[in-house]
Design a protein around this motif. Structure first.
Motif, PDB file in Angstrom:
ATOM      1  N   GLY A  12      18.877   4.054 -10.356  1.00 15.53           N
ATOM      2  CA  GLY A  12      19.141   2.656 -10.070  1.00 15.53           C
ATOM      3  C   GLY A  12      20.430   2.346  -9.356  1.00 15.53           C
ATOM      4  N   ALA A  13      21.211   3.362  -8.966  1.00 15.88           N
ATOM      5  CA  ALA A  13      22.463   3.095  -8.255  1.00 15.88           C
ATOM      6  C   ALA A  13      22.897   4.324  -7.476  1.00 15.88           C
ATOM      7  N   THR A  14      23.699   4.094  -6.459  1.00 13.59           N
ATOM      8  CA  THR A  14      24.367   5.163  -5.741  1.00 13.59           C
ATOM      9  C   THR A  14      25.656   5.479  -6.490  1.00 13.59           C
ATOM     10  N   VAL A  15      25.882   6.756  -6.790  1.00 12.73           N
ATOM     11  CA  VAL A  15      27.009   7.181  -7.621  1.00 12.73           C
ATOM     12  C   VAL A  15      28.046   7.891  -6.765  1.00 12.73           C
ATOM     13  N   GLU A  16      29.279   7.426  -6.856  1.00 12.75           N
ATOM     14  CA  GLU A  16      30.405   8.072  -6.176  1.00 12.75           C
ATOM     15  C   GLU A  16      31.424   8.476  -7.236  1.00 12.75           C
ATOM     16  N   ALA A  17      31.881   9.714  -7.186  1.00 15.86           N
ATOM     17  CA  ALA A  17      32.780  10.230  -8.224  1.00 15.86           C
ATOM     18  C   ALA A  17      34.133  10.626  -7.658  1.00 15.86           C
ATOM     19  N   HIS A  18      35.165  10.276  -8.398  1.00 11.48           N
ATOM     20  CA  HIS A  18      36.553  10.655  -8.127  1.00 11.48           C
ATOM     21  C   HIS A  18      37.237  10.831  -9.484  1.00 11.48           C
ATOM     22  N   GLY A  19      38.481  11.273  -9.469  1.00 10.50           N
ATOM     23  CA  GLY A  19      39.277  11.178 -10.678  1.00 10.50           C
ATOM     24  C   GLY A  19      39.435   9.712 -11.061  1.00 10.50           C
ATOM     25  N   SER A  20      39.521   9.422 -12.364  1.00 15.68           N
ATOM     26  CA  SER A  20      39.557   8.028 -12.822  1.00 15.68           C
ATOM     27  C   SER A  20      40.764   7.258 -12.301  1.00 15.68           C
ATOM     28  N   VAL A  21      41.914   7.918 -12.168  1.00 14.14           N
ATOM     29  CA  VAL A  21      43.093   7.237 -11.619  1.00 14.14           C
ATOM     30  C   VAL A  21      42.836   6.877 -10.163  1.00 14.14           C
ATOM     31  N   ALA A  45      19.611   2.718   1.658  1.00 12.59           N
ATOM     32  CA  ALA A  45      18.729   1.561   1.488  1.00 12.59           C
ATOM     33  C   ALA A  45      18.488   0.877   2.819  1.00 12.59           C
ATOM     34  N   GLU A  46      17.329   0.295   2.989  1.00 15.51           N
ATOM     35  CA  GLU A  46      17.010  -0.444   4.201  1.00 15.51           C
ATOM     36  C   GLU A  46      17.657  -1.825   4.149  1.00 15.51           C
ATOM     37  N   ASP A  47      17.697  -2.491   5.313  1.00 15.01           N
ATOM     38  CA  ASP A  47      18.270  -3.836   5.370  1.00 15.01           C
ATOM     39  C   ASP A  47      17.605  -4.741   4.342  1.00 15.01           C
ATOM     40  N   GLY A  48      18.405  -5.492   3.619  1.00 13.10           N
ATOM     41  CA  GLY A  48      17.880  -6.441   2.657  1.00 13.10           C
ATOM     42  C   GLY A  48      17.484  -5.832   1.332  1.00 13.10           C
ATOM     43  N   ASP A  49      17.664  -4.539   1.185  1.00  9.43           N
ATOM     44  CA  ASP A  49      17.271  -3.863  -0.056  1.00  9.43           C
ATOM     45  C   ASP A  49      18.460  -3.070  -0.571  1.00  9.43           C
ATOM     46  N   ARG A  50      19.501  -3.786  -0.975  1.00 11.74           N
ATOM     47  CA  ARG A  50      20.764  -3.141  -1.319  1.00 11.74           C
ATOM     48  C   ARG A  50      20.673  -2.396  -2.636  1.00 11.74           C
ATOM     49  N   THR A  51      21.063  -1.137  -2.604  1.00 10.13           N
ATOM     50  CA  THR A  51      21.147  -0.337  -3.817  1.00 10.13           C
ATOM     51  C   THR A  51      22.517  -0.558  -4.458  1.00 10.13           C
ATOM     52  N   PRO A  52      22.587  -0.901  -5.736  1.00 13.17           N
ATOM     53  CA  PRO A  52      23.899  -1.052  -6.383  1.00 13.17           C
ATOM     54  C   PRO A  52      24.717   0.234  -6.266  1.00 13.17           C
ATOM     55  N   SER A  53      26.017   0.094  -6.173  1.00 12.97           N
ATOM     56  CA  SER A  53      26.908   1.254  -6.093  1.00 12.97           C
ATOM     57  C   SER A  53      27.793   1.298  -7.329  1.00 12.97           C
ATOM     58  N   VAL A  54      28.081   2.496  -7.805  1.00 13.36           N
ATOM     59  CA  VAL A  54      28.969   2.655  -8.950  1.00 13.36           C
ATOM     60  C   VAL A  54      29.983   3.747  -8.669  1.00 13.36           C
ATOM     61  N   LEU A  55      31.173   3.580  -9.205  1.00  9.84           N
ATOM     62  CA  LEU A  55      32.219   4.587  -9.147  1.00  9.84           C
ATOM     63  C   LEU A  55      32.392   5.157 -10.547  1.00  9.84           C
ATOM     64  N   VAL A  56      32.450   6.486 -10.639  1.00 13.49           N
ATOM     65  CA  VAL A  56      32.560   7.120 -11.951  1.00 13.49           C
ATOM     66  C   VAL A  56      33.613   8.222 -11.932  1.00 13.49           C
ATOM     67  N   ALA A  57      34.090   8.565 -13.128  1.00 15.29           N
ATOM     68  CA  ALA A  57      34.995   9.695 -13.297  1.00 15.29           C
ATOM     69  C   ALA A  57      34.302  10.982 -12.852  1.00 15.29           C
ATOM     70  N   GLY A  58      35.087  11.924 -12.319  1.00 14.76           N
ATOM     71  CA  GLY A  58      34.505  13.177 -11.861  1.00 14.76           C
ATOM     72  C   GLY A  58      33.732  13.914 -12.933  1.00 14.76           C
ATOM     73  N   SER A  59      34.213  13.857 -14.168  1.00 13.80           N
ATOM     74  CA  SER A  59      33.533  14.572 -15.257  1.00 13.80           C
ATOM     75  C   SER A  59      32.220  13.913 -15.662  1.00 13.80           C
ATOM     76  N   LEU A  60      31.960  12.705 -15.158  1.00 19.88           N
ATOM     77  CA  LEU A  60      30.702  12.022 -15.435  1.00 19.88           C
ATOM     78  C   LEU A  60      29.661  12.242 -14.344  1.00 19.88           C
ATOM     79  N   LEU A  61      30.031  12.930 -13.273  1.00 20.54           N
ATOM     80  CA  LEU A  61      29.164  13.005 -12.106  1.00 20.54           C
ATOM     81  C   LEU A  61      27.773  13.528 -12.433  1.00 20.54           C
ATOM     82  N   SER A  62      27.691  14.619 -13.154  1.00 22.16           N
ATOM     83  CA  SER A  62      26.390  15.230 -13.416  1.00 22.16           C
ATOM     84  C   SER A  62      25.499  14.305 -14.242  1.00 22.16           C
ATOM     85  N   VAL A  63      26.027  13.785 -15.339  1.00 18.16           N
ATOM     86  CA  VAL A  63      25.204  12.929 -16.196  1.00 18.16           C
ATOM     87  C   VAL A  63      24.902  11.596 -15.515  1.00 18.16           C
ATOM     88  N   ALA A  64      25.852  11.069 -14.754  1.00 18.79           N
ATOM     89  CA  ALA A  64      25.633   9.790 -14.067  1.00 18.79           C
ATOM     90  C   ALA A  64      24.572   9.923 -12.982  1.00 18.79           C
TER      91      ALA A  64
END
Length: 277
Positions: free
Chosen positions: A52-61, A28-47
């Motif tokens: 509307g958001a940047t998606v980062e995936a890891h194990g839930s723990v 995103a450019e300055d002043g235009d922040r894209t929301p970020s979300v953290l998701v479980a690894g098994s949700l990566l594809s569907v998420a």
């Protein structure tokens, strides 16, 4: 300040500290922040299909630790076990269920044995089996608990099966199986369906899919570093941590057909908001 995110192609991962990390989104450019979300690894594809958001995936723990340790400050979170929201949020939205299965590579020399007699196959040293780290994600600790329940029922030797399996990050496991470096892997049903991989359904009493088997699941447990988790039916939950994250969380949890197409279960009462249990 420009907001930058690691970009990888669908199915790609970056590995940091032994934990698979996958991030999807735009810079995103300055002043235009894209929301970020953290998701479980098994949700990566569907998420990654939800705009509307940047998606980062890891194990839930691992997601829980990143937030609790102040290493990430996401606008929304979606995890594969509602209990892991303890200390992060007071209320969450349950939106999907799942089942533990054994996916296998159809080109494996052991494919027939895995399909016809999985309990024998996963204990054989010549069969390359994958699983995830129980200290990092619920798929890992549910695999351990499922094997404990299978051993209790006399189906196999849990220790032998666990020792025979190679531990991989949740975000990498399907990739490694698909390219033929594993013969089989303990995965969630949606992970097999999303990759069009054949899989063996496990008995209801050990696959964590059935509310009717909750008492059976509860006989198994796993010790994390700060808590003991007991077996219970698989449920996914999400919550927005900022107002900016709420629209994305609503789109994820309300996407019933998208979730079902991806292989998740969606009970008629979902999405369902409730407190942390």
């Amino acid at each position: 300040m420009t907001r930058r995110n690691l970009l990888v192609g669908l199915g790609g991962t970056a590995v940091a500290g032994g934990i698979g990390v996958a991030v999807y989104g735009t810079v995103a450019e300055d002043g235009d922040r894209t929301p970020s979300v953290l998701v479980a690894g098994s949700l990566l594809s569907v998420a990654s299909q939800v705009s509307g958001a940047t998606v980062e995936a890891h194990g839930s723990v691992a997601v829980r630790r990143l937030i609790r340790d102040g290493l990430r400050d996401p606008d929304g979170v979606a995890l594969a076990d509602p209990r892991l929201f303890d200390g992060i949020a007071d209320r969450v939205t349950a939106f999907a269920t799942n089942a533990l299965v054994i996916a296998y590579n159809p080109d494996s020399a052991h494919a027939d044995r895995i399909r016809d007699d999985w309990t024998s196959a996963v204990q054989r040293s010549v069969v390359d089996v994958g699983r995830t780290d129980p200290a990092v994600d619920p798929l890992g600790y549910r695999t351990v608990m499922a094997l404990d329940l299978a051993a209790e029922a006399g189906l196999l030797d849990a220790d032998q099966t666990l020792d025979n399996a190679r531990i991989l990050p949740e975000t990498d496991l399907s990739n490694v199986l698909e390219r033929g470096d594993l013969d089989a892997a303990f995965v969630y049903r949606n992970m097999a369906i999303e990759r069009d991989l054949p899989y063996v359904s496990l008995p209801d009493r050990i696959d964590f899919s059935s509310p009717d088997a909750a008492d059976s699941y509860a006989r198994a447990s796993y010790d994390l570093d700060d808590r003991t988790v007991r077996g219970r039916p698989i449920r996914y939950a999400a919550t927005a941590l900022t107002d900016a994250g709420q629209p994305w969380i609503d789109r994820l949890t309300g996407g019933r057909e998208r979730l079902r197409t991806a292989g998740f279960g969606v009970p008629e009462s979902y999405p369902e908001r409730h407190g942390i249990e």
